[in-house]
Structures are given as structure tokens and as C-alpha cells.
Write a protein that holds these residues in place. Structure first.
Motif, PDB file in Angstrom:
ATOM      1  N   UNK A  51      40.155  36.495  33.050  1.00  0.00           N
ATOM      2  CA  UNK A  51      40.943  37.202  32.031  1.00  0.00           C
ATOM      3  C   UNK A  51      41.390  38.568  32.538  1.00  0.00           C
ATOM      4  N   UNK A  52      40.502  39.271  33.260  1.00  0.00           N
ATOM      5  CA  UNK A  52      40.839  40.597  33.771  1.00  0.00           C
ATOM      6  C   UNK A  52      41.933  40.534  34.826  1.00  0.00           C
ATOM      7  N   UNK A  53      41.885  39.542  35.704  1.00  0.00           N
ATOM      8  CA  UNK A  53      42.903  39.414  36.751  1.00  0.00           C
ATOM      9  C   UNK A  53      44.271  39.114  36.161  1.00  0.00           C
ATOM     10  N   UNK A  54      44.302  38.382  35.084  1.00  0.00           N
ATOM     11  CA  UNK A  54      45.580  38.082  34.443  1.00  0.00           C
ATOM     12  C   UNK A  54      46.165  39.319  33.756  1.00  0.00           C
ATOM     13  N   UNK A  55      45.298  40.238  33.338  1.00  0.00           N
ATOM     14  CA  UNK A  55      45.759  41.372  32.527  1.00  0.00           C
ATOM     15  C   UNK A  55      45.976  42.652  33.316  1.00  0.00           C
ATOM     16  N   UNK A  56      45.388  42.801  34.496  1.00  0.00           N
ATOM     17  CA  UNK A  56      45.422  44.079  35.202  1.00  0.00           C
ATOM     18  C   UNK A  56      46.828  44.474  35.625  1.00  0.00           C
ATOM     19  N   UNK A  57      47.051  45.787  35.734  1.00  0.00           N
ATOM     20  CA  UNK A  57      48.349  46.303  36.181  1.00  0.00           C
ATOM     21  C   UNK A  57      48.492  46.263  37.693  1.00  0.00           C
ATOM     22  N   UNK A  58      47.383  46.109  38.396  1.00  0.00           N
ATOM     23  CA  UNK A  58      47.452  46.019  39.850  1.00  0.00           C
ATOM     24  C   UNK A  58      48.030  44.675  40.270  1.00  0.00           C
ATOM     25  N   UNK A  59      48.544  44.621  41.497  1.00  0.00           N
ATOM     26  CA  UNK A  59      48.952  43.340  42.073  1.00  0.00           C
ATOM     27  C   UNK A  59      47.699  42.577  42.480  1.00  0.00           C
ATOM     28  N   UNK A  60      47.754  41.252  42.397  1.00  0.00           N
ATOM     29  CA  UNK A  60      46.576  40.426  42.685  1.00  0.00           C
ATOM     30  C   UNK A  60      46.982  39.244  43.569  1.00  0.00           C
ATOM     31  N   UNK A  61      46.220  39.063  44.652  1.00  0.00           N
ATOM     32  CA  UNK A  61      46.357  37.893  45.519  1.00  0.00           C
ATOM     33  C   UNK A  61      45.011  37.178  45.522  1.00  0.00           C
ATOM     34  N   UNK A  62      45.012  35.894  45.184  1.00  0.00           N
ATOM     35  CA  UNK A  62      43.778  35.114  45.103  1.00  0.00           C
ATOM     36  C   UNK A  62      43.915  33.873  45.975  1.00  0.00           C
ATOM     37  N   UNK A  63      42.934  33.673  46.853  1.00  0.00           N
ATOM     38  CA  UNK A  63      42.817  32.411  47.586  1.00  0.00           C
ATOM     39  C   UNK A  63      41.596  31.683  47.050  1.00  0.00           C
ATOM     40  N   UNK A  64      41.765  30.452  46.620  1.00  0.00           N
ATOM     41  CA  UNK A  64      40.641  29.742  46.002  1.00  0.00           C
ATOM     42  C   UNK A  64      40.788  28.240  46.124  1.00  0.00           C
ATOM     43  N   UNK A  65      39.628  27.578  46.153  1.00  0.00           N
ATOM     44  CA  UNK A  65      39.588  26.128  46.025  1.00  0.00           C
ATOM     45  C   UNK A  65      39.037  25.730  44.667  1.00  0.00           C
ATOM     46  N   UNK A  66      38.649  26.717  43.842  1.00  0.00           N
ATOM     47  CA  UNK A  66      38.055  26.460  42.534  1.00  0.00           C
ATOM     48  C   UNK A  66      39.095  25.798  41.625  1.00  0.00           C
ATOM     49  N   UNK A  67      38.814  24.572  41.210  1.00  0.00           N
ATOM     50  CA  UNK A  67      39.808  23.792  40.460  1.00  0.00           C
ATOM     51  C   UNK A  67      40.122  24.407  39.113  1.00  0.00           C
ATOM     52  N   UNK A  68      39.097  24.914  38.417  1.00  0.00           N
ATOM     53  CA  UNK A  68      39.357  25.495  37.111  1.00  0.00           C
ATOM     54  C   UNK A  68      40.115  26.813  37.228  1.00  0.00           C
ATOM     55  N   UNK A  69      39.776  27.620  38.236  1.00  0.00           N
ATOM     56  CA  UNK A  69      40.507  28.867  38.431  1.00  0.00           C
ATOM     57  C   UNK A  69      41.961  28.583  38.765  1.00  0.00           C
ATOM     58  N   UNK A  70      42.214  27.581  39.587  1.00  0.00           N
ATOM     59  CA  UNK A  70      43.602  27.237  39.900  1.00  0.00           C
ATOM     60  C   UNK A  70      44.346  26.782  38.653  1.00  0.00           C
ATOM     61  N   UNK A  71      43.668  26.055  37.784  1.00  0.00           N
ATOM     62  CA  UNK A  71      44.315  25.646  36.534  1.00  0.00           C
ATOM     63  C   UNK A  71      44.587  26.863  35.656  1.00  0.00           C
ATOM     64  N   UNK A  72      43.645  27.812  35.626  1.00  0.00           N
ATOM     65  CA  UNK A  72      43.823  29.011  34.806  1.00  0.00           C
ATOM     66  C   UNK A  72      44.950  29.900  35.329  1.00  0.00           C
ATOM     67  N   UNK A  73      45.224  29.824  36.648  1.00  0.00           N
ATOM     68  CA  UNK A  73      46.270  30.659  37.258  1.00  0.00           C
ATOM     69  C   UNK A  73      47.485  29.828  37.657  1.00  0.00           C
ATOM     70  N   UNK A  74      47.652  28.684  37.019  1.00  0.00           N
ATOM     71  CA  UNK A  74      48.712  27.749  37.421  1.00  0.00           C
ATOM     72  C   UNK A  74      50.113  28.321  37.227  1.00  0.00           C
ATOM     73  N   UNK A  75      50.271  29.330  36.374  1.00  0.00           N
ATOM     74  CA  UNK A  75      51.589  29.914  36.146  1.00  0.00           C
ATOM     75  C   UNK A  75      51.912  31.025  37.141  1.00  0.00           C
ATOM     76  N   UNK A  76      51.028  31.317  38.084  1.00  0.00           N
ATOM     77  CA  UNK A  76      51.297  32.331  39.105  1.00  0.00           C
ATOM     78  C   UNK A  76      52.153  31.734  40.216  1.00  0.00           C
ATOM     79  N   UNK A  77      52.907  32.569  40.931  1.00  0.00           N
ATOM     80  CA  UNK A  77      53.563  32.091  42.162  1.00  0.00           C
ATOM     81  C   UNK A  77      52.519  31.512  43.108  1.00  0.00           C
ATOM     82  N   UNK A  78      52.855  30.404  43.785  1.00  0.00           N
ATOM     83  CA  UNK A  78      51.859  29.607  44.501  1.00  0.00           C
ATOM     84  C   UNK A  78      52.302  29.400  45.940  1.00  0.00           C
ATOM     85  N   UNK A  79      51.394  29.730  46.870  1.00  0.00           N
ATOM     86  CA  UNK A  79      51.631  29.465  48.279  1.00  0.00           C
ATOM     87  C   UNK A  79      50.596  28.459  48.755  1.00  0.00           C
ATOM     88  N   UNK A  80      51.058  27.255  49.119  1.00  0.00           N
ATOM     89  CA  UNK A  80      50.173  26.194  49.594  1.00  0.00           C
ATOM     90  C   UNK A  80      50.281  26.124  51.115  1.00  0.00           C
TER      91      UNK A  80
END
Length: 547
Positions: A510-539
Motif C-alpha cells: 500500500x505504501x509503495x503505491x501511494x508514495x511520492x517517490x519513484x519506485x522500481x520493484x523487481x519481484x517473483x512474488x505472484x501476489x505482489x505482481x498482481x497487486x502492481x499489475x497496473x504499473x509499467x512492466x519490463x519483462x
């Protein structure tokens, strides 16, 4: 039953961990073990495995046992083949037992039941197929398959995957796993999930993976404090159901606690008022009105004292709840920002680790980027290249003036920091040392420093403990605090959910979605990827696809 724990109590000097735990695990039971970092999940797994011994109570196990803990001790001589050979010998023992039972069977009056049990055991373990299962597991989990490779030369993740593949192939009666998805990509998690869902024996799994809780578990054992101070076994088989049940319990608990504290304050005020006017220096004459008022005051004090004693006897003994994440208000741009990307790499290449010819990866103010890919695809290398930790063999990197980066790597400051005199630093001292290092490097504005105590990631008691005494999850919390220390304009997080409790993962998402800072996340966590599915995605490719 594969395992029965009764009244298990264990703790370290001055720090109780498990108190009066009861747990039964039978065939087909799949128990997810959750709780805040430092709650004792890995310790409990050690008790169930027999590596640790309870101070009171007992743990009884029936049948074969397989354990995969986070830390794998190895010697210089151990190789991948060492683990593979041990796996094969364990399962082939069933074949030897069956052959001995057949050779010694008396057809006139032999023990048919014993022979049938040997046959059933052999078929259950499928000893004839163990080599194929090990090879398949190594392949599907992307673990090294060269039998001559020394375990000491492998990364922590590679060693874990080798051990996991071998343990899954054993088909033990009781399987204990500690954070099994931490070192797996989506393909590996899918293979693990299928194996666990089909497991005939009992399972106890420490995990922060919310999707794994949904897909595999039949119950959730929560080690966090409850109303009576003991762990709670939730029969809910889905994570959302467990969280709802726990949140409801916490609301009832906190409401009762507030009511008790309010009552205590009222009585304390009454006691204070009753003491007013009493004096030991002078007593008015007996029978006078002042004497009668003083006598009544003493009676009121005694009555208030008795009420407070009764209240304290009936009060709820509520342990301090785990602190909630207090995510700081991070800036989006540095002073004097002139526009354009905050960070940018073009056509990056790091020989043998990453090659993106013609690709441009940029991070704009308040931007978001989700990076995925199989193990070995270069996710961590790309993030390291973005923040300048890894140099490029080809391509360019640009960073805007004054940009501060907060980095959560898979190996963070908690694994590297040491006190100048070689002593074990406390978490607070290590945080201060990290701040001084950033200041010396010009990467910290002293007026924008984020105090570790303000984040709710570690308690005051934890901050005063040596870092090496903290659990793996608590050290991960420390690393997250270090990433936030400099109030960064860009947060770069590599597998941020690893080793964190499921509750903190929800808060952090929730905090990463709301923060004013820029955020880059690399993850294999399936639920986190679903929660951030609306972010720009680099595969970055490979087999890391949502299951």
C-alpha cells in the motif's frame, strides 16, 4: 499423526519465543506458519525438526522427516552430487527392505501384513523413479545440475534450490520448509505448488507468500500474540479469510484493552482525588469536622485501592502489538530539478549477466516500474546498474543532479556492516554507521534523514540488540529502514517481500503505491505482481510468468 507437539515452550535468555504450543499434523495436513518477523517461526521449525529441544513439553514425530531451512551448512567437500546421492540412498532403502521381506517370506505362515506394508512403502516412495524426480526437480527449480559443483561455491539461492529439489524427491512423511519461495521464479513456484498440493504426508511451511497460502494450505498457524498470549491455529484455508478472522480478533482485543485502560485511568484519578487533603504533619482534634473529613478521605483511599486491585486482577494482559509501518513522506524531485528522467540507462550490458541492446530504461519523478524475469535473467543486475552499483561494459547511465536513491538489495547493509573495533554493532549503531557512510559519500541531506525509530519496523528493544542476534526477517526490516534513511527520490527494491511477514508485505505494498517517490520493484512474488499489475512492466524474459 506425523507430528504431535504438546505444551512446547522455548526461549532465549530474557526473550521467550514459544510458550505452551500445541500442534498436531497428520497426513494431508498443510500448515502455513506465519507471524511478524522475530515471532519465532524459524525457531519453531527447528523445534519441530528436532534441531532445537524445548525447555518443557514434547515433540513426537512418526515416519520419515525432511527439512529445508533457510541456512544450509556445507563443508568444502560437499557437492551437488553429495545431496543427490543421499536422496537416492534414503529412498532406495525402501527397495532393499522390500527385497529382504520378499526373500525371507515364508509362504506357509509368513507375516502377510508386514509384506504388504513393505510393498505399500515401496510404492509410495516410488524408489525406482527417484533419479528422474531429482533431475526433474533440479531442472524445474533452475538449480545447478552438475554433480561435481561444490555447494560452497553456489549462491545461497542455488544451494537452497538444490536442497529443495532433493527433499521433494524423497517423499518424506513429514516435510518442513522455511520460506521455500524466496529463491524461486514463477516456474519454480508453480512446480513447488504442484508438488505440495499432491503431498501425501504432513507439511509445515514458514512462508510470507500470500498466494502460496491460498494455493496450498489447509490451515494457518499464527505465532503473533492473541488475546490469551498464545499462538492461534486458523482453520481458514485462504489468506483473505485468515486476515479477516485475525483482524476481527484484534479489533475485539484492542476494544477490551481500551475499555480496561479507561477504567484504570478513572480509578487512578479517583485515588488521586482521595489522597488530596491528607497530611501526616498535623491531625485535627478528634471529633472535629476536619478530623471526620480526613477519616472519610482515608476510607475513600482504601476503597479506591481495593477497586484498583480488583481491576488489575481482572485486566487483560495485552502484549505490546507489533508496530505498524509508518512509511515516511518521501520527496519526488531534488531541489533545482530541471526536468527529465531521474535515472536512466541505455543499451546496458554487463558481460555474462545482462544484455539489453537498444533498450532504454528510465525512471521519471513519481514513476513506477515493475521488473520481472526468470532467475538469471538479469533483474538484480539491471537494478544495480540503475543505481550505479554495477558498471556497464556497454551503454550509458545518467542520473539527474541531486537525486538520492534508496536501495533494498537481496543482500543489504545488515549483512555487511561491522563496528570499527570488530565488535558486533547494535541495530541502532549500524543504522548510524550507514548514515555516516551515506553522508561521507554525499548521498545524504542531514535535514532529510529518516529516523529508524519513526518507521515502526523495529522495536526499541530490537534496536538495542546486536544485529547478528536479530532474525533474518528482522534484519530484512533493518535493510528496508536503511533504504528509507536518506529520504530518497527513487526507491529501488529487489525482491522486497523476501523474509518479511505477510502483514508487513500488505502494508508495504500500500505504501509503495501511494508514495511520492519513484519506485522500481523487481519481484517473483505472484501476489505482489498482481497487486502492481497496473504499473509499467519490463519483462526480461525466461520462464517467469504469472501462474
Amino acid at each position: 499423526m506425523q507430528l504431535v507437539a504438546q505444551g512446547v515452550t522455548f526461549g532465549y535468555p530474557g526473550r521467550p519465543v514459544v510458550d505452551g504450543l500445541d500442534l498436531a499434523v497428520g497426513p494431508g495436513d498443510r500448515i502455513g506458519l506465519v507471524g511478524e518477523n522475530g515471532a519465532g517461526k524459524s525457531t519453531l521449525l527447528g523445534l519441530l525438526a528436532g534441531r532445537l529441544h524445548p525447555r518443557s513439553g514434547s515433540v513426537r514425530r512418526h515416519g520419515t522427516l525432511a527439512v529445508v531451512e533457510q541456512d544450509l551448512a556445507v563443508t568444502d567437500e560437499d557437492t551437488v552430487g553429495t545431496l543427490v546421492a543421499a536422496t537416492g540412498s534414503a529412498t532406495r532403502a525402501a527397495a532393499d527392505d522390500l527385497q529382504a521381506a520378499i526373500d525371507g517370506f515364508d509362504h506357509a505362515g509368513g507375516d502377510v501384513a508386514a509384506l504388504s506394508a513393505a510393498i505399500a512403502r515401496y510404492e509410495h516412495l516410488a524408489a525406482w523413479d527417484v533419479d528422474r524426480r531429482v533431475d526433474e526437480g533440479l531442472s524445474r527449480l533452475h538449480a545447478p545440475r552438475d554433480l561435481d559443483r561444490r555447494l560452497a561455491e553456489l549462491s545461497v539461492g542455488e544451494r537452497y534450490r538444490v536442497r529443495l529439489a532433493c527433499r521433494l524427491a524423497e517423499r518424506a512423511d513429514l516435510l518442513l520448509l522455511d520460506e521455500p519461495t524466496n529463491h524461486l521464479d514463477a516456474g519454480g513456484v508453480a512446480h513447488l505448488t504442484a508438488q505440495l498440493r499432491a503431498w501425501a504426508g504432513g507439511l509445515v511451511i514458514v512462508t510470507h507468500d500470500r498466494r502460496l497460502l491460498d494455493d496450498v494450505m489447509t490451515a494457518v498457524l499464527d505465532l503473533d500474540p492473541s488475546m490469551d498470549g498464545r499462538p492461534v491455529l486458523y482453520g481458514a484455508a485462504r489468506y483473505t479469510d485468515y486476515r479477516f478472522a485475525r483482524d476481527q480478533m484484534l479489533r475485539r482485543w484492542r476494544a477490551r484493552y481500551r475499555a480496561e485502560r479507561k477504567r484504570a485511568r478513572v480509578l487512578a484519578e479517583r485515588l488521586d482525588a482521595s489522597y488530596e487533603g491528607l497530611s501526616d504533619e498535623w491531625r485535627p482534634p478528634k471529633g472535629s469536622d476536619p478530623h471526620r473529613r480526613a477519616t472519610r478521605a482515608r476510607q475513600h483511599v482504601k476503597a479506591a485501592d481495593r477497586l484498583i486491585e480488583r481491576l488489575e486482577a481482572q485486566a487483560v494482559d495485552v502484549p505490546v502489538p507489533p508496530p505498524a509501518l509508518q512509511f515516511p513522506d518521501l520527496p519526488s524531485v531534488p531541489p533545482g530539478y530541471a526536468g527529465g528522467p531521474l535515472l536512466e540507462v541505455r543499451g546496458p550490458r554487463v558481460t555474462g549477466r545482462l544484455d539489453l541492446p537498444g533498450r532504454r530504461v528510465e525512471v521519471m519523478p513519481a514513476g513506477r516500474l515493475l521488473v520481472t524475469g526468470a532467475n538469471g535473467a538479469g533483474k538484480s543486475t539491471l537494478l544495480a546498474a540503475l543505481v550505479g552499483v554495477v558498471g556497464l561494459d556497454r551503454g550509458t547511465r545518467d542520473v539527474a543532479a541531486g537525486v538520492r536513491c534508496g536501495v533494498l538489495a537481496q543482500e543489504g547493509p545488515a549483512e555487511r556492516v561491522q563496528a570499527p573495533d570488530g565488535a558486533a554493532p547494535t541495530a541502532f549503531d549500524a543504522y548510524a554507521r550507514h548514515a555516516l557512510d551515506l553522508l561521507a559519500a554525499g548521498a545524504l541531506d542531514p535535514d532529510a534523514l529518516v529516523p529508524v525509530a519513526a518507521l515502526g519496523l523495529l522495536s526499541e528493544a530490537d534496536l538495542e540488540r546486536p544485529l547478528r542476534e536479530l532474525s533474518l526477517g528482522q534484519r530484512r526490516r533493518f535493510d528496508l529502514a536503511c533504504a528509507l534513511l536518506a529520504a530518497p527520490h527513487v526507491l529501488v527494491l529487489d525482491e522486497p517481500t523476501n523474509h518479511l511477514s505477510v502483514g508487513l508485505v500488505d502494508e508495504l505494498t500500500a505504501a509503495l503505491r501511494a508514495t511520492s517517490a519513484a519506485v522500481v520493484v523487481a519481484t517473483h512474488d505472484r501476489q505482489l505482481r498482481a497487486d502492481l499489475a497496473d504499473w509499467p512492466h519490463l519483462d526480461l524474459g525466461g520462464s517467469d510468468r504469472p501462474a
